[in-house]
Write an enzyme that holds these catalytic residues in place. Sequence first.
Site, PDB file in Angstrom:
ATOM      1  N   GLY A   1      56.052  17.557 -16.207  1.00 18.69           N
ATOM      2  CA  GLY A   1      56.787  17.010 -15.070  1.00 18.69           C
ATOM      3  C   GLY A   1      57.270  15.579 -15.300  1.00 18.69           C
ATOM      4  O   GLY A   1      58.269  15.150 -14.708  1.00 18.69           O
ATOM      5  N   ASN A   2      56.585  14.848 -16.197  1.00 16.75           N
ATOM      6  CA  ASN A   2      56.967  13.453 -16.442  1.00 16.75           C
ATOM      7  C   ASN A   2      58.313  13.330 -17.154  1.00 16.75           C
ATOM      8  O   ASN A   2      58.852  12.239 -17.281  1.00 16.75           O
ATOM      9  CB  ASN A   2      55.879  12.740 -17.246  1.00 16.75           C
TER      10      ASN A   2
ATOM     11  N   LYS B   1      46.526  28.224  -7.043  1.00 17.47           N
ATOM     12  CA  LYS B   1      47.493  27.193  -7.440  1.00 17.47           C
ATOM     13  C   LYS B   1      48.183  26.605  -6.209  1.00 17.47           C
ATOM     14  O   LYS B   1      48.921  27.305  -5.514  1.00 17.47           O
ATOM     15  CB  LYS B   1      48.523  27.855  -8.375  1.00 17.47           C
TER      16      LYS B   1
ATOM     17  N   LYS C   1      53.042  27.121 -17.016  1.00 17.30           N
ATOM     18  CA  LYS C   1      54.123  26.971 -18.000  1.00 17.30           C
ATOM     19  C   LYS C   1      53.601  26.841 -19.432  1.00 17.30           C
ATOM     20  O   LYS C   1      54.257  27.275 -20.381  1.00 17.30           O
ATOM     21  CB  LYS C   1      55.017  25.774 -17.666  1.00 17.30           C
TER      22      LYS C   1
ATOM     23  N   LYS D   1      46.615  23.695 -21.194  1.00 19.50           N
ATOM     24  CA  LYS D   1      47.287  23.188 -22.403  1.00 19.50           C
ATOM     25  C   LYS D   1      46.448  23.487 -23.644  1.00 19.50           C
ATOM     26  O   LYS D   1      46.953  23.970 -24.655  1.00 19.50           O
ATOM     27  CB  LYS D   1      47.547  21.679 -22.309  1.00 19.50           C
TER      28      LYS D   1
HETATM   29  P1  ADP Z   1      52.205  18.288 -17.047  1.00 11.56           P
HETATM   30  O1  ADP Z   1      53.239  18.054 -16.015  1.00 11.56           O
HETATM   31  O2  ADP Z   1      52.536  17.602 -18.337  1.00 11.56           O
HETATM   32  O3  ADP Z   1      51.820  19.740 -17.235  1.00 11.56           O
HETATM   33  P2  ADP Z   1      49.517  17.934 -15.924  1.00 11.56           P
HETATM   34  O4  ADP Z   1      49.226  17.007 -14.810  1.00 11.56           O
HETATM   35  O5  ADP Z   1      49.456  19.396 -15.645  1.00 11.56           O
HETATM   36  O6  ADP Z   1      50.921  17.483 -16.525  1.00 11.56           O
HETATM   37  O7  ADP Z   1      48.500  17.651 -17.131  1.00 11.56           O
HETATM   38  C1  ADP Z   1      48.367  16.348 -17.706  1.00 11.56           C
HETATM   39  C2  ADP Z   1      47.200  15.601 -17.071  1.00 11.56           C
HETATM   40  O8  ADP Z   1      45.957  16.210 -17.426  1.00 11.56           O
HETATM   41  C3  ADP Z   1      47.049  14.178 -17.546  1.00 11.56           C
HETATM   42  O9  ADP Z   1      47.847  13.291 -16.794  1.00 11.56           O
HETATM   43  C4  ADP Z   1      45.536  13.903 -17.346  1.00 11.56           C
HETATM   44  O10 ADP Z   1      45.308  13.089 -16.220  1.00 11.56           O
HETATM   45  C5  ADP Z   1      44.940  15.282 -17.061  1.00 11.56           C
HETATM   46  N1  ADP Z   1      43.705  15.625 -17.789  1.00 11.56           N
HETATM   47  C6  ADP Z   1      42.744  16.430 -17.290  1.00 11.56           C
HETATM   48  N2  ADP Z   1      41.742  16.593 -18.146  1.00 11.56           N
HETATM   49  C7  ADP Z   1      42.058  15.852 -19.248  1.00 11.56           C
HETATM   50  C8  ADP Z   1      41.398  15.637 -20.495  1.00 11.56           C
HETATM   51  N3  ADP Z   1      40.228  16.183 -20.776  1.00 11.56           N
HETATM   52  N4  ADP Z   1      42.032  14.843 -21.403  1.00 11.56           N
HETATM   53  C9  ADP Z   1      43.214  14.280 -21.127  1.00 11.56           C
HETATM   54  N5  ADP Z   1      43.895  14.452 -19.952  1.00 11.56           N
HETATM   55  C10 ADP Z   1      43.321  15.241 -19.026  1.00 11.56           C
HETATM   56 MG    MG Z   2      50.793  20.989 -15.819  1.00 10.94          MG
END
Ligand code: ADP
Ligand code: MG
Length: 310
Positions: free
Chosen positions: A9-10, A127, A210, A272
């Site tokens: 999303g960033n 979700k 995604k 991820k």
């Molecule tokens: P995106 O839009 O890229 O999918 P998400 O918010 O779904 O973003 O996932 C990224 C976020 O996951 C990061 O901003 C971080 O705060 C969070 N996060 C949760 N657990 C972890 C972890 N173990 N290590 C790093 N980031 C983490």
């Molecule tokens: Mg995400």
Amino acid sequence: MRAVAALGGNAFAARGSALTMEGQFRYARDALRQLGPLFEPGVDLLLTHGNGPQVGHELVRVERAQGEAYTLPLDVCVAETQGELGYVLCRTLRDLFEGDRRARPVASLVTQVEVDPGDPAFAAPTKPVGPVLDEAQAAALQARGVVVREDAGRGLRRVVPSPEPLRVVETDVIRALLGLGVAVVAAGGGGVPVARVGGALQGVEAVVDKDLTAALLADALQADLLLILTDVPCACTDYRTPREQPLGPITAGRARELLRQGHFAPGSMAPKVEACARFAARPGRRAAICDLPHLAGALRGEAGTVITAS
Ligand code: ADP
Ligand code: MG
């Protein structure tokens, strides 16, 4: 080399900041510029992207227009955001690399992802989607059969099932386009969720992760590289605790072990790492989680969390 890159999303707005169309074009330009190495000749590129905030706004439009404009089910809202962000990415890409050695045809595809109508996720929606609701809005939605729940600290939100992606319906079309040298934008928001009911595909009220769809597509397209681009430089163990450690190169097996130990938050980092572990289970493949500034380093294996079979 064939790469699948998933933009978080960033790529369209800073976390927590208001979305505007102008802002999305600006952020996308910045994100795509940083993806430069993936546009070098000799790299087949499939781009996919999240759509959480955009689909949230789409649901607001649908709610506010009740009684005046026909309603849109969630699958159609996902399709609309694929159109919106596909346009943003394709227009920006064309403009960015025009006249450059990296110029190439670009296309975005409304993409469906098939899920199992019997997936256990349908019995347990998890979700959160759409805006935070007040009591009256929540009651009105619940009266229409929509599931509403408290979203940790934020307030009441609609929740929908997040089933496993089984198959990207347009995989063959994507493969053909990549073979023609087209940079393809596809499977945005995890894909438009559809399920086979009585021999035909039907849209379902669900949202597919995604990152998991990106891994499925990368596998089906026999990609060499899966890149998950988010807003942190890498995954961490013991995240946000005094023992936090950045995770560098690891094997798919080790990633699974860390997943089991609960190091990654569900719905954000866990899918991820899961996506990377699935894709990289086969030898010769590489998956990486990083932010855009660390992309070049991750491609050299010197930054980000890089996951391989052994
Ligand atoms: P995106 O839009 O890229 O999918 P998400 O918010 O779904 O973003 O996932 C990224 C976020 O996951 C990061 O901003 C971080 O705060 C969070 N996060 C949760 N657990 C972890 C972890 N173990 N290590 C790093 N980031 C983490
Ligand atoms: Mg995400």
